[in-house]
Design an enzyme around this catalytic site. Structure first.
Site, PDB file in Angstrom:
ATOM      1  N   GLU A 168      -9.649  -4.353  -7.798  1.00  0.00           N
ATOM      2  CA  GLU A 168     -10.100  -4.963  -6.536  1.00  0.00           C
ATOM      3  C   GLU A 168     -11.612  -4.823  -6.349  1.00  0.00           C
ATOM      4  OE1 GLU A 168      -7.415  -3.028  -6.759  1.00  0.00           O
ATOM      5  OE2 GLU A 168      -5.727  -4.106  -5.844  1.00  0.00           O
TER       6      GLU A 168
ATOM      7  N   PHE B 140       5.336   2.536   2.756  1.00  0.00           N
ATOM      8  CA  PHE B 140       4.833   2.426   1.387  1.00  0.00           C
ATOM      9  C   PHE B 140       3.605   1.515   1.360  1.00  0.00           C
ATOM     10  CE2 PHE B 140       4.950   0.137  -2.754  1.00  0.00           C
ATOM     11  CZ  PHE B 140       4.555   1.210  -3.539  1.00  0.00           C
ATOM     12  N   GLN B 141       2.546   1.968   0.736  1.00  0.00           N
ATOM     13  CA  GLN B 141       1.274   1.252   0.627  1.00  0.00           C
ATOM     14  C   GLN B 141       0.697   0.862   1.981  1.00  0.00           C
ATOM     15  OE1 GLN B 141       1.677  -1.858  -2.396  1.00  0.00           O
ATOM     16  NE2 GLN B 141       1.064  -0.350  -3.936  1.00  0.00           N
TER      17      GLN B 141
ATOM     18  N   LYS C  95       2.731  -8.351   6.361  1.00  0.00           N
ATOM     19  CA  LYS C  95       3.587  -9.167   5.499  1.00  0.00           C
ATOM     20  C   LYS C  95       4.476 -10.116   6.305  1.00  0.00           C
ATOM     21  CE  LYS C  95       6.451  -8.733   1.371  1.00  0.00           C
ATOM     22  NZ  LYS C  95       7.165  -7.805   0.477  1.00  0.00           N
TER      23      LYS C  95
ATOM     24  N   MET D 237     -31.833   7.190 -13.819  1.00  0.00           N
ATOM     25  CA  MET D 237     -32.601   7.545 -12.626  1.00  0.00           C
ATOM     26  C   MET D 237     -32.319   8.985 -12.206  1.00  0.00           C
ATOM     27  SD  MET D 237     -34.992   6.318 -10.838  1.00  0.00           S
ATOM     28  CE  MET D 237     -35.151   4.577 -10.505  1.00  0.00           C
TER      29      MET D 237
END
Lengths: 172, 572
Positions: free
Chosen positions: B63, B125-126, B175, B484
């Site tokens: 993602e 869940f999630q 959903k 750096m």
């Protein structure tokens, strides 16, 4: 310095979260905050008291709040003529001897007795923060069991003194 | 009677569409060309609607890759980048990109799936409270409660993302909302009483700036990404040329003013040019346009533009006076304000002496480095990139040494060719951003200039190059270290190189080859030229692993806490 900021916000879930989150992110410490409906049920008014270092910080606070999409209007009321009130509920320990004494004491503060029990009495007082602080100090020797304060809510007075200098946030 | 009732019921039902279909329609209404995303449980209904639609979707391999690609796309096209991810981990994997887009004002509309409204708040869940998590790093965010609200929310989100000071807007879609059916209704206008960005400048302040210009002897323009966001490049050139004001640029503003213009002083700030920084230090009128006076630009504020009257043009009123006290505040879009300044221009000040002085700085103290025939110098690498692409390529970078060398030595002649993670400084940004840029501007060569450290953070997106045969060229500036960090440890921590040397690294060419992508290792200047020329001509993805001088440092430099006039390493 102490600043009283008033924000008109859309009455949606999460808006208070957004506002306080912003203050956290920019390191402003909220001293107290009140929220309630306005004359329009879709709009709420938030009054918050914050401590800021200087005018620039205060300006930054107002501007950052103003950037939020569901904050409609932000005003720094600090330098305006305003009516501000705070309410406190104070539960004081009493004995049969002190009960009437306390009643006498609170009279000049226009506090009222809301509840009485054998061991204590609950008072209500409205006014500015200093007045409430004074009453609390006065009652402390009797033994304070519990205090609940609402925080400041404020509204600018109908007539404002004419100010010569420009409004500090005119660029918005 | 019964038959007609059935028919009527049927027609009502067919006029209802699911939230997911409303989502697709919303994208079409906003003329979205491409989505960058990754599927998962909570977005299954949306991905099903996508399957049936014509909408282009680029499947990244993480993602984070999707959101950085959307940022690259937005940066070069000027259109909002659109991202789609699932709930929970899908959404939280976007967080770095959202914060990056917020601080660099990149327009994005991000859609995340969410667990069904019936189980929100039960640690399902999630489930993750992505609206809460992203509140401080989005311009605005929404959770859709009813399918019928989705078209309005999408219209508002695209409007908010791409107007005013641009930024990311997130829409969280539970959903069940994507499944529920609702009537299709035209959204009439946008009603956002709390959001009315000021575009047109206050004419009184414009007048004050014109007056200040007449009084000034040493004015300088500092231009940032706001010029690019407003497409105000022409107005800027006209303004600078009419008054003959030298131009310093911020890192993100590179390309807004042509680098080879005689008035261009180059980049200012921590690794900026001597001419730019001294101009900001010595000026008596500083005009900031669409720049936010970030600490890496100003150095110690006690020494920043102390002799100057400061004018600040910005679309975001909160930026004015935030870091630098401002005498002439102008809230407005860069294009509108520069047009107003150009329309009201009158007498000119005489800055000839000042321009001569700065031009002298430019020629006496140009950006420079020690050349060494036996090694490939990273600075030289950037110059070769410029030569081989005629300065026409889109260049994207991560953060660190390679970013600074690209900014210093690629020499951006045109706008919208430079994509970099400026404010947040995100490693792993450059490569996926280049993918998004190539999707948005397929006609231009796109080069991802990345460090060997940063590339390893998002190199799984090589899968996208393979998948779409996208001719992105990945140039790895390989010094086997987090350059750096190593540089700062060398200068400020007595060479205690704590966890910054990456001696163990994969064979990047074999890695590319595992994805079916050609690659080459370059150790000399001619290697680079040869490989790049071939790669550009092949129109295929390519990985060029450039072994550069390992202990090269970025100079000039302003040490932290120092002022702009305290530069070190000005002379090679």
């Amino acid at each position: 310095m102490r600043r009283i900021i008033s924000a008109t916000v859309l009455n949606e879930s999460g808006v208070l979260n957004r506002l306080t989150g912003l203050l956290t992110k920019r390191q402003f410490n909220i001293e107290n905050i009140t929220v309630g409906h306005t004359e329009d049920p879709a709009v709420s008014k938030v009054t918050l008291t914050v401590w800021v270092e200087d005018d620039r910080k205060a300006e930054q606070l107002v501007k950052q709040l103003h950037k939020q999409i569901n904050i409609l209007k932000v005003r720094d009321l600090t330098n305006m003529a305003l009516v501000s009130r705070e309410l406190a509920l104070i539960k004081v320990l009493t004995t049969p001897d002190t009960r009437s004494e306390i009643k006498m004491l609170i009279e000049p503060f226009r506090a009222t007795v809301l509840d009485v029990s054998l061991e204590n009495v609950t008072l209500e007082v409205t006014g500015d923060g200093e007045k409430i602080d004074a009453l609390i100090e006065l009652l402390r020797p009797y033994g304070i069991k519990e205090i609940s304060r609402t925080g400041v809510t404020a509204i600018p007075r109908g007539t404002q003194k004419k100010v010569l200098e420009l409004h500090p946030y005119s660029i918005m | 009677m019964k038959a007609s009732w059935v028919a009527e019921k049927k027609s009502v039902e067919t006029s209802l569409v699911s939230g997911a279909e409303l989502f697709i329609q919303g994208l079409q209404n906003e003329k979205v060309e491409v989505l960058f995303g990754y599927p998962g449980g909570a977005v299954l209904p949306i991905y099903d609607a996508l399957y049936k639609s014509e909408m282009k979707h680029v499947l990244t391999r993480h993602e984070q890759g999707a959101i950085h690609a959307a940022q690259g796309y937005a940066r070069v096209t000027g259109k909002p980048g659109v991202v789609l991810a699932t709930s929970g981990p899908g959404a939280t994997n976007l967080v770095t990109g959202i914060a990056d887009a917020m601080i660099d004002s990149i327009p994005l509309v991000i859609f995340t799936g969410q667990v069904a409204t019936t189980v929100i708040g039960t640690d399902a869940f999630q489930e993750a409270d992505i609206v809460g998590i992203t509140m401080p790093i989005t311009k605005h965010n929404y959770q859709v409660q009813r399918a019928e609200d989705l078209p309005r929310i999408m219209k508002e989100a695209f409007h908010i993302a791409n107007t005013g000071r641009k930024g990311p807007v997130l829409i969280d879609i539970p959903k069940d909302v994507a499944v529920k059916r609702a009537e299709v209704k035209e959204v009439e206008g946008i009603h956002l009483p709390g959001y009315q960005p000021t575009l047109k400048p206050n004419i009184l302040q414009v007048k004050r700036l014109n007056e200040a210009l007449l009084q000034a002897k040493r004015p300088v323009l500092l231009t940032g990404a706001g010029v690019l966001a407003a497409s105000a490049e022409k107005e800027l050139v006209a303004f600078a040329e009419y008054h003959q004001i030298p131009v310093a640029q911020t890192l993100l503003g590179l390309g807004g003013f042509p680098a080879e213009h005689p008035l261009c002083l180059g980049m200012a700030g921590m690794h900026g040019t001597y001419a730019s920084n001294m101009a900001l230090y010595d000026c008596d009128l500083l005009i900031g346009i669409g720049a936010r006076f970030d600490d890496r630009l100003t150095g110690n504020l006690d020494h920043f533009a102390k002799k100057a009257v400061v004018a600040h043009i910005d679309i975001d009123p909160a930026e004015i006076g935030k870091n630098v006290p401002t005498e002439i505040p102008i809230v407005g879009c860069a294009k509108e304000t520069l047009s107003a300044l150009n329309q009201t221009r009158g007498d000119k000040g005489d800055y000839n002496e000042w321009v001569i002085q700065l031009t002298k700085h430019k020629t006496e103290f140009p950006l420079t480095y020690k050349t060494d025939e036996s090694e490939l110098k990273p600075q030289k690498l950037m110059q070769i990139l410029h030569d081989v692409t005629n300065g026409e390529a889109i260049v994207s970078t991560d953060v660190g040494q390679h970013q600074m060398w690209a900014a210093q030595y690629y020499t951006f002649l045109e706008s919208n060719r430079w994509i970099t993670s400026g404010g947040l400084g995100t490693m792993g940004f450059g490569f996926p951003a280049a993918i998004g840029a190539k999707v948005g501007k397929p006609e231009l060569p796109v080069i991802a200039v990345v460090g060997d450290g940063g590339f390893q953070m998002t190199l799984q997106e090589l899968g996208v190059l393979q998948d779409w045969e996208l001719p992105v060229i990945v140039v790895i500036v390989n010094n086997k270290s987090l350059g750096m960090v190593r540089q700062w440890q060398e200068i400020f921590y007595e060479k205690r190189f704590s966890h910054s040397l990456l001696d163990i690294q994969p064979d990047f060419i074999k890695l590319a080859s595992a994805y079916g992508i050609d690659g080459k290792r370059a150790e000399t200047e001619s290697d680079v030229r040869e490989a790049l020329t071939l790669a550009l001509a092949s129109k295929k993805p390519f990985v060029l692993d450039c072994v550069v001088t390992a202990d090269e440092n970025v100079y000039p430099m302003i040490a932290p806490g120092k002022g702009l006039h305290e530069m070190i390493g000005v002379r090679g």
